[in-house]
Design a protein around this motif. Structure first.
Motif: not given
Ligand code: PLP
Ligand code: MN
Length: 326
Positions: A6-8, A235-247, A287-295
């Motif tokens: 799937l496209t995220t 969602a797809t992880v598109i960037s990883v830094s020291e201490g955090w990541a971005v989806a 590139g990892d896929r994650i599942r985000v739970l909406p509030a």
């Protein structure tokens, strides 16, 4: 198809959780005791599953009423909202009942060719609804104008997220005393109200207008509701830094008015337009896929064109969110 194809960002619905939620509600409030609110999912394919349990539906917009009628789900639609432009309603191939709370909305119903109404009563939420003591006079005016008055509705929306069940029950009783007082003057078979948050505590309505229970969100889970979290955003992880990541999922794919989304095994820092920044407990890779739970389910779904029904990682169906728009 697999979710990895799937496209995220993409809306996922866990088939087992959805089926369990629908069955649990049907067991608690069988048949006409629940009038599912479609605004929460805006998807006729999902409403068709609810129609196996419940004969009538609640809608929030003219567009939702049209879409439900077109899908053959228009046997008994309650438009639980005030409508000033009812022109498209009278012509629908559906039984449509509209909420009114003023002479203006009464006139709009008549002008639009609507035949049946309920009197919307203010039960404490500062939103729509006529004062309880004025409901009878509006019902008289509606009948004088040739409308069928099916009863009353009153939505205690300010109580939905009260976490303490006993407190919620006490407040619900106070709100429903107002609705029952209005109903004594209005008459009719319908006393409509409630939602997912009060489906157990509201013992006074003849039908509960619950919507969120089917897909659920973290706000309702935190408030102690027993339904399962069927809805996630892939969602797809598109960037990883020291201490955090971005989806690659942000404000444009998540309803945020009930706060940040939840990522299991991570701390969400913040969302921006196209991004969620989070601190994962275990390392993640680009590139990892994650599942985000909406509030909040309703505004999340309304941002998406389709939802994918999944069993684990397998996509078993794709449904159009076909009741979007106005
Ligand atoms: N009825 C009305 C008029 C509403 O506006 C809502 C939601 O906002 C509901 C019922 C219940 O919805 P839910 O079950 O999602 O809380
Ligand atoms: Mn909601």
């Amino acid at each position: 198809m697999n979710v990895h194809d799937l496209t995220t960002p993409a809306l996922l619905v866990d088939a087992h959780a959805l089926t369990a939620n629908l069955a649990d509600m049907a067991a608690a409030l069988p048949g006409p005791r629940c009038r599912p609110h479609v605004k929460a999912h805006k998807t006729t394919a999902l409403a068709k599953l609810q129609a196996r349990h419940h004969p009538g539906f609640t809608v929030a917009t003219v567009r939702e009423a049209e879409g439900m009628a077109a899908a053959g789900l228009g046997d008994d639609l309650l438009l639980a909202n005030e409508v000033l432009d009812a022109r498209r309603l009278g012509a629908l191939d559906a039984r449509i009942t509209v909420a009114i709370d003023s002479p203006e909305t009464l006139q709009a119903a008549v002008a639009g060719g609507v035949r049946e109404v309920v009197i919307d009563v203010n039960v404490g939420l500062p939103r729509c609804g006529i004062a309880p003591e004025r409901a009878g006079a509006l019902a008289d005016a509606a009948r004088a104008a040739g409308l069928e008055v099916r009863g009353v509705m009153g939505y205690e929306g300010h109580l939905m997220l009260v976490p303490d069940e006993a407190e919620k029950a006490k407040y619900t009783e106070e709100c429903m005393a107002k609705l029952l007082a209005a109903h004594a003057d209005v008459g009719g078979e319908l006393i409509s109200g409630g939602g997912t948050g009060t489906y157990r505590t509201n013992k006074w309505v003849t039908e509960v207008q619950a919507g969120s229970y089917a897909l659920m969100d973290t706000a309702y889970t935190k408030a102690g509701l027993p339904f399962r979290q069927a809805l996630t955003v892939l969602a797809t992880v598109i960037s990883v830094s020291e201490g955090w990541a971005v989806a690659d999922v942000g404000l444009k794919a998540l309803g945020m008015d009930h706060g940040n989304p939840t990522i299991p095994g991570a701390q969400v820092w913040f969302c921006s337009d196209e991004h969620t920044t989070f601190a994962p407990e275990q390392p993640v890779a680009v590139g990892d896929r994650i599942r985000v739970l909406p509030a909040h389910v309703d505004p999340t779904v309304a941002l998406h064109e389709r939802m994918h029904l999944v069993d684990g990682d397998e996509v078993i169906d794709t449904w159009a969110v076909d009741l979007r728009g106005w």
